[in-house]
Design a protein around this motif. Structure first.
Motif, PDB file in Angstrom:
ATOM      1  N   THR A  75       1.033  -1.143   0.429  1.00 34.83           N
ATOM      2  CA  THR A  75      -0.080   0.053  -0.501  1.00 34.83           C
ATOM      3  C   THR A  75       0.721   1.490  -0.014  1.00 34.83           C
ATOM      4  OG1 THR A  75      -2.058   1.148   1.460  1.00 34.83           O
ATOM      5  CG2 THR A  75      -0.072  -0.150   2.528  1.00 34.83           C
ATOM      6  N   SER A  76       0.569   2.053  -0.458  1.00 34.42           N
ATOM      7  CA  SER A  76       0.943   3.622  -0.772  1.00 34.42           C
ATOM      8  C   SER A  76       1.073   4.535   0.744  1.00 34.42           C
ATOM      9  CB  SER A  76       1.184   4.714  -1.623  1.00 34.42           C
ATOM     10  OG  SER A  76      -0.438   4.965  -1.810  1.00 34.42           O
ATOM     11  N   THR A  77      -0.063   4.076   1.641  1.00 41.38           N
ATOM     12  CA  THR A  77      -0.384   4.715   2.997  1.00 41.38           C
ATOM     13  C   THR A  77       0.465   3.359   4.312  1.00 41.38           C
ATOM     14  OG1 THR A  77      -1.813   6.052   2.199  1.00 41.38           O
ATOM     15  CG2 THR A  77      -1.899   5.880   4.225  1.00 41.38           C
ATOM     16  N   ARG A  78       0.977   3.685   4.833  1.00 41.47           N
ATOM     17  CA  ARG A  78       1.257   2.981   6.225  1.00 41.47           C
ATOM     18  C   ARG A  78       1.553   3.602   7.703  1.00 41.47           C
ATOM     19  NH1 ARG A  78       5.252  -1.162   4.280  1.00 41.47           N
ATOM     20  NH2 ARG A  78       4.824  -1.753   2.316  1.00 41.47           N
ATOM     21  N   PRO A  79       0.756   3.371   8.111  1.00 42.15           N
ATOM     22  CA  PRO A  79       0.857   3.642   9.827  1.00 42.15           C
ATOM     23  C   PRO A  79       2.554   3.867  10.315  1.00 42.15           C
ATOM     24  CG  PRO A  79      -0.871   2.491   9.615  1.00 42.15           C
ATOM     25  CD  PRO A  79      -0.268   1.875   8.822  1.00 42.15           C
ATOM     26  N   ILE A  80       2.773   4.670  11.282  1.00 44.10           N
ATOM     27  CA  ILE A  80       4.157   5.516  11.395  1.00 44.10           C
ATOM     28  C   ILE A  80       4.275   4.233  12.757  1.00 44.10           C
ATOM     29  CG2 ILE A  80       6.112   6.901  11.960  1.00 44.10           C
ATOM     30  CD1 ILE A  80       5.265   8.184   9.692  1.00 44.10           C
ATOM     31  N   GLU A  81       5.425   3.276  13.273  1.00 46.11           N
ATOM     32  CA  GLU A  81       4.994   2.623  14.364  1.00 46.11           C
ATOM     33  C   GLU A  81       6.275   3.649  15.904  1.00 46.11           C
ATOM     34  OE1 GLU A  81       5.856  -1.634  14.291  1.00 46.11           O
ATOM     35  OE2 GLU A  81       4.610  -1.989  13.269  1.00 46.11           O
ATOM     36  N   GLY A  82       6.673   3.877  14.938  1.00 47.28           N
ATOM     37  CA  GLY A  82       8.130   4.418  15.782  1.00 47.28           C
ATOM     38  C   GLY A  82       9.211   5.947  14.627  1.00 47.28           C
ATOM     39  N   VAL A  83      10.316   5.557  15.789  1.00 48.35           N
ATOM     40  CA  VAL A  83      10.688   6.767  14.777  1.00 48.35           C
ATOM     41  C   VAL A  83      12.823   5.929  15.754  1.00 48.35           C
ATOM     42  CG1 VAL A  83      12.155   9.032  15.307  1.00 48.35           C
ATOM     43  CG2 VAL A  83       9.979   8.724  14.506  1.00 48.35           C
ATOM     44  N   GLN A  84      13.651   6.016  14.659  1.00 48.27           N
ATOM     45  CA  GLN A  84      14.781   5.015  15.347  1.00 48.27           C
ATOM     46  C   GLN A  84      15.353   6.156  15.048  1.00 48.27           C
ATOM     47  OE1 GLN A  84      15.566   1.280  15.039  1.00 48.27           O
ATOM     48  NE2 GLN A  84      17.625   1.431  14.140  1.00 48.27           N
ATOM     49  N   PHE A  85      16.794   6.693  15.796  1.00 47.87           N
ATOM     50  CA  PHE A  85      17.877   7.304  15.829  1.00 47.87           C
ATOM     51  C   PHE A  85      19.270   6.505  15.408  1.00 47.87           C
ATOM     52  CE2 PHE A  85      14.468   9.886  17.847  1.00 47.87           C
ATOM     53  CZ  PHE A  85      15.038  11.455  16.861  1.00 47.87           C
ATOM     54  N   ALA A  86      19.728   7.147  14.905  1.00 47.58           N
ATOM     55  CA  ALA A  86      21.559   6.142  14.758  1.00 47.58           C
ATOM     56  C   ALA A  86      21.649   6.126  16.282  1.00 47.58           C
ATOM     57  CB  ALA A  86      22.693   7.610  14.178  1.00 47.58           C
ATOM     58  N   GLY A  87      22.280   4.545  16.583  1.00 45.87           N
ATOM     59  CA  GLY A  87      22.743   4.761  18.020  1.00 45.87           C
ATOM     60  C   GLY A  87      21.656   4.141  18.602  1.00 45.87           C
ATOM     61  N   ALA A 127      -7.107  10.455  12.984  1.00 47.09           N
ATOM     62  CA  ALA A 127      -7.287   9.811  14.242  1.00 47.09           C
ATOM     63  C   ALA A 127      -6.097   9.773  14.696  1.00 47.09           C
ATOM     64  CB  ALA A 127      -7.885   8.727  13.529  1.00 47.09           C
ATOM     65  N   GLY A 128      -5.056  11.002  15.228  1.00 52.98           N
ATOM     66  CA  GLY A 128      -4.199  10.794  15.799  1.00 52.98           C
ATOM     67  C   GLY A 128      -2.886   9.979  15.712  1.00 52.98           C
ATOM     68  N   GLN A 129      -3.051   9.043  14.768  1.00 51.56           N
ATOM     69  CA  GLN A 129      -1.691   8.183  14.314  1.00 51.56           C
ATOM     70  C   GLN A 129      -1.718   9.061  12.682  1.00 51.56           C
ATOM     71  OE1 GLN A 129      -0.907   4.569  14.816  1.00 51.56           O
ATOM     72  NE2 GLN A 129       0.489   5.872  13.159  1.00 51.56           N
ATOM     73  N   ARG A 130       0.192   8.902  13.077  1.00 55.20           N
ATOM     74  CA  ARG A 130       0.747   9.691  11.909  1.00 55.20           C
ATOM     75  C   ARG A 130       0.975   8.474  10.504  1.00 55.20           C
ATOM     76  NH1 ARG A 130       5.825  10.147  13.311  1.00 55.20           N
ATOM     77  NH2 ARG A 130       6.441  12.197  11.925  1.00 55.20           N
ATOM     78  N   GLN A 131       0.650   8.778   9.708  1.00 55.44           N
ATOM     79  CA  GLN A 131       0.677   7.944   8.499  1.00 55.44           C
ATOM     80  C   GLN A 131       1.889   8.335   7.270  1.00 55.44           C
ATOM     81  OE1 GLN A 131      -1.513   5.664   7.538  1.00 55.44           O
ATOM     82  NE2 GLN A 131      -2.780   5.717   9.686  1.00 55.44           N
ATOM     83  N   LEU A 132       2.466   7.195   6.524  1.00 55.58           N
ATOM     84  CA  LEU A 132       3.646   7.375   6.207  1.00 55.58           C
ATOM     85  C   LEU A 132       2.653   7.683   4.402  1.00 55.58           C
ATOM     86  CD1 LEU A 132       6.841   6.580   5.441  1.00 55.58           C
ATOM     87  CD2 LEU A 132       5.550   6.177   3.412  1.00 55.58           C
TER      88      LEU A 132
END
Length: 200
Positions: A75-87, A127-132
């Motif tokens: 799909t072209s739209t996906r919920p974002i589960e989280g953010v990962q930084f280097a380290g 609806a409070g969910q960030r989507q890609l």
């Protein structure tokens, strides 16, 4: 008047540079080895192999700021589960149809297998969910923008060979191999003797 032996010597043909080098090489005695700290190794001749202490890179490393997801995309739209930084420890996708925002240099988890550059999507809130949301028509390729574990070299690979002169680049490799000290040829002591009537 010059003596006969002197005249004969002067009339001899000079040897070539290559012949002179062969004579010198045949009469050079190898100096003993010594272990020196990294700080004293620059300019010295290496007399040991230097092998990789670990895989390089040591993990699948992300090469672009973007989003980690599973290929092929469903799909072209996906919920974002989280953010990962280097380290940070690598995050795992709970759902293959989701995505993780990820930064350059971060370790990629086992559940994602491709990276979408940040320029190729936008973030929307629903609806409070960030989507890609992928750029229209953009289809990511499998494994893109991932620097694979061990792709530079694997554990135990030979990085430097004996006989090399240690410079800045070689010193960095020695440090990356975890060597605090390195085996080199002992530095020679050189004396210069100047002779000849023209020096008087």
């Amino acid at each position: 008047m010059a003596t006969a032996p002197f005249v004969a010597k002067c009339n001899q043909t000079m040897i070539s540079v290559a012949e002179a080098c062969e004579i010198i090489a045949a009469n050079i005695t190898r100096l003993p080895d010594e272990h020196v700290p990294q700080s004293a190794a620059v300019g010295r001749t290496l007399v040991q192999q230097v092998r990789a202490e670990r895989d390089q890179p040591p993990f699948d490393r992300v090469t672009m700021d973007g989003a980690a997801l599973c290929w092929p995309p469903t799909t072209s739209t996906r919920p974002i589960e989280g953010v990962q930084f280097a380290g940070d420890p690598p995050l795992a996708l709970a759902d293959r149809d989701n995505a993780i925002e990820i930064m350059t240099g971060a370790a990629l988890g086992d559940t994602a297998n491709t990276i979408v550059p940040v320029e190729r999507y936008r973030i929307e809130a629903s609806a409070g969910q960030r989507q890609l949301v992928l750029e229209p028509g953009y289809v990511p390729e499998p494994g893109q923008f991932i620097h694979r574990r061990g792709s530079d070299h694997e554990t135990g690979a030979v990085l430097l060979e004996p006989g090399m002169i240690i410079g800045g680049a070689e010193l960095a490799i020695i440090a990356s191999a975890g060597l605090e000290r390195v085996r080199v040829a002992r530095a020679p002591r050189i004396a210069v003797i100047a002779t000849g009537n023209e020096l008087v």
